[in-house]
Design a protein around this motif. Structure first.
Motif, PDB file in Angstrom:
ATOM      1  N   UNK A   2       0.844  -1.190   0.000  1.00  0.00           N
ATOM      2  CA  UNK A   2       0.000   0.000   0.000  1.00  0.00           C
ATOM      3  C   UNK A   2       0.882   1.243   0.000  1.00  0.00           C
ATOM      4  N   UNK A   3       0.381   2.293  -0.619  1.00  0.00           N
ATOM      5  CA  UNK A   3       1.146   3.539  -0.719  1.00  0.00           C
ATOM      6  C   UNK A   3       0.428   4.706  -0.045  1.00  0.00           C
ATOM      7  N   UNK A   4      -0.705   4.424   0.595  1.00  0.00           N
ATOM      8  CA  UNK A   4      -1.515   5.490   1.157  1.00  0.00           C
ATOM      9  C   UNK A   4      -0.752   6.356   2.152  1.00  0.00           C
ATOM     10  N   UNK A   5       0.173   5.748   2.894  1.00  0.00           N
ATOM     11  CA  UNK A   5       0.855   6.491   3.945  1.00  0.00           C
ATOM     12  C   UNK A   5       1.652   7.675   3.406  1.00  0.00           C
ATOM     13  N   UNK A   6       1.971   7.652   2.133  1.00  0.00           N
ATOM     14  CA  UNK A   6       2.735   8.752   1.535  1.00  0.00           C
ATOM     15  C   UNK A   6       1.854   9.967   1.203  1.00  0.00           C
ATOM     16  N   UNK A   7       0.543   9.833   1.382  1.00  0.00           N
ATOM     17  CA  UNK A   7      -0.401  10.904   1.019  1.00  0.00           C
ATOM     18  C   UNK A   7      -1.267  11.287   2.224  1.00  0.00           C
ATOM     19  N   UNK A  26      -3.958  15.112  -9.475  1.00  0.00           N
ATOM     20  CA  UNK A  26      -3.415  14.038  -8.646  1.00  0.00           C
ATOM     21  C   UNK A  26      -3.184  14.524  -7.221  1.00  0.00           C
ATOM     22  N   UNK A  27      -3.482  13.670  -6.250  1.00  0.00           N
ATOM     23  CA  UNK A  27      -3.094  13.978  -4.877  1.00  0.00           C
ATOM     24  C   UNK A  27      -1.572  14.198  -4.815  1.00  0.00           C
ATOM     25  N   UNK A  28      -1.157  15.119  -3.945  1.00  0.00           N
ATOM     26  CA  UNK A  28       0.275  15.355  -3.742  1.00  0.00           C
ATOM     27  C   UNK A  28       0.773  14.503  -2.578  1.00  0.00           C
ATOM     28  N   UNK A  29       1.896  13.826  -2.728  1.00  0.00           N
ATOM     29  CA  UNK A  29       2.467  13.100  -1.587  1.00  0.00           C
ATOM     30  C   UNK A  29       3.010  14.067  -0.542  1.00  0.00           C
TER      31      UNK A  29
END
Length: 388
Positions: A2-7, A26-29
Motif C-alpha cells: 500500500x502507498x496510502x501512507x505517503x499521502x 493528482x493527490x500530492x504526496x
C-alpha cells in the motif's frame, strides 16, 4: 503493498472520499510539502542569489531524475516552464509568421493545443490537418498515411489521448516516414509517470512535453520539455532564461540562445513547483518505486474495478460503454461514453454525493486510478454504484 501512507495530508482533508480523478488533479504526496518549505528557506537564505541554488543545484537534479525516468541520454536538454503550452508555443514561434506553416495532428489533443491551433488557423498562411482518432482500430494506419501524404513543418500528437486514455502509436512505427526538417512534438502529459517510457532512441529527434500536475504528482507550475540534441531553432517567444549563462555580458545585436534545452526557456517563474517535483522523483528513486511498478499496480486496480462492474451490472457504467477495452494499450484512466452529456453530469453528481469523485467531458465519464488506491477501497464504489 500500500502507498496510502505517503499521502496522509491529502487523506486527512478528504477522509471519506474515493478520488477517481488523479488524471485531472493528482493527490500530492507528503514530501511535496517539505519541498515547498525548502523553496521558501532557500529564497530567504539566498535572496537575489537564490538563482545560484535553483540553477546550480535544483534544476540539474530534476533534469537528471527526468532523464533517468524517461531513459533520455541528455539531462541538459530538459527545460522548464509554468505550463506546457508556453513551451509548445516557443517551438511554433520558431517559424517565421509570414511563411507558410503546415501542421499535422489529431482531433483528440488537449484543449490548450486545440484552442491555439484554431486561433492560428485564422492566419491565411497556416494549414492544419487533423486525423480523427476514432475508430481506434484503424488510427495507426490512417496516421501513417497522413504522414506519408504531406510534408509538414510540425507534427503534434499525444502519448496518451486525454479524452479516452488510449495510448497513441509508438513513434518508432512512423518516425522513419517523417522528413528531417519536420519538428515532432509529443505531448506526454497523460503518459509521463504512468506509462513506461523510453526516449533513448528518439531523444535526438522529438520534443517531449509533460508536467507535474498529473502522474508526476507535484502539482501545477512545473512543466518541462525535452529538446532534441543540437536543435538550432530560434524561438521568437523568448525570455532572459534562454541565455542565462551570458546574462552579465554585453548583449549583442543578434539575440543569442543557449546550446542546450535552455534555448526554449522563458523568464522568471515560481520554482517551488520544481522543488516539489524533485521531492517526488527523489522519493521514487529512494524507495525504488519505478513507473513499471506503478503501472502494474494500476492495471491490477483497473481489473478489479471492471470485475466490480460485472458484478453490479449498472445500466450505464459497464464494460460495453468503455471507449476501448484493451487495457494493454491504455493509460491510467478508463473512459465510458454514455448516451448524452446530461446523463453523464447526473451520474457524476450522484457518485459525488456518495464520496466518489470522478470527472467528465461532454458525454464521456472518466475514472482514474492511482497508487493511493487499494483494492479494498472499491467496495465504497460498489456500494455507491448499487444505489445509483
Amino acid at each position: 503493498m500500500t502507498y496510502k501512507q505517503h499521502y496522509s495530508r491529502y487523506f486527512k482533508e478528504h477522509p471519506q472520499s474515493l478520488h477517481f480523478a488523479p488524471h485531472s488533479h493528482h493527490y500530492w504526496p507528503d514530501v511535496t510539502r517539505d519541498a515547498q518549505l525548502a523553496y521558501w528557506d532557500d529564497s530567504a537564505r539566498g535572496v537575489d542569489h537564490k538563482w545560484d541554488i535553483v540553477f546550480g543545484e535544483r534544476v540539474p537534479a530534476v533534469q537528471r531524475y527526468l532523464a533517468a525516468l524517461l531513459n533520455h541520454p541528455h539531462p541538459e536538454q530538459f527545460v522548464f516552464a509554468g505550463n506546457t503550452h508556453e513551451l509548445l508555443y516557443r517551438v511554433i514561434s520558431s517559424f517565421a509568421p509570414d511563411k507558410p506553416l503546415k501542421i499535422l495532428s489529431t482531433d483528440s489533443e488537449f484543449h490548450s493545443f486545440a484552442r491555439q491551433i484554431r486561433r492560428l488557423q485564422e492566419r491565411s498562411n497556416v494549414q492544419f490537418e487533423s486525423v480523427p482518432t476514432e475508430p481506434y482500430e484503424t488510427f495507426e494506419a490512417r496516421w501513417l498515411d497522413a504522414i506519408k501524404q504531406g510534408s509538414f513543418d510540425i507534427i503534434f500528437t499525444s502519448q496518451v489521448f486525454f479524452n479516452s486514455g488510449v495510448v497513441a502509436p509508438d513513434p518508432l512505427t512512423w518516425l522513419d516516414e517523417v522528413p528531417e526538417q519536420t519538428q515532432i512534438i509529443i505531448d506526454g502529459y497523460h503518459g509521463c509517470g504512468a506509462i513506461p517510457t523510453d526516449l533513448s532512441t528518439i531523444a535526438d529527434r522529438v520534443f517531449y512535453l509533460a508536467g507535474g500536475y498529473k502522474y508526476l504528482q507535484a502539482g501545477e507550475g512545473c512543466c518541462f520539455m525535452a529538446v532534441p540534441k543540437g536543435c538550432q531553432l530560434r524561438p521568437e517567444f523568448t525570455g532572459w532564461f534562454a541565455d542565462f549563462v551570458n546574462l552579465a555580458k554585453p548583449q549583442q545585436a543578434s539575440v543569442q540562445y543557449a546550446d542546450d534545452g535552455m534555448r526554449f526557456a522563458g523568464a522568471t517563474m515560481d520554482f517551488s513547483a520544481v522543488y516539489r517535483l524533485e521531492s517526488v522523483l527523489a522519493w521514487w528513486h529512494r524507495d525504488g518505486l519505478t513507473v513499471d511498478t506503478m503501472h502494474a499496480y494500476v492495471q491490477r486496480l483497473q481489473r478489479e474495478f471492471l470485475t466490480i462492474l460485472e458484478e453490479v451490472q449498472h445500466p450505464h457504467i459497464h464494460r460495453g460503454n468503455l471507449i476501448v477495452n484493451d487495457l494493454a494499450h491504455h493509460g491510467h484512466f478508463l473512459t465510458f461514453r454514455l448516451n448524452n452529456a446530461a446523463l453523464v453530469e447526473q451520474l457524476a453528481e450522484q457518485l459525488s454525493h456518495c464520496g466518489i469523485e470522478t470527472d467528465y467531458r461532454g458525454e464521456r465519464l472518466r475514472f482514474g486510478f492511482a497508487i493511493y488506491h487499494d483494492v479494498a477501497d472499491y467496495q465504497q464504489f460498489k456500494k455507491a454504484l448499487s444505489q445509483n
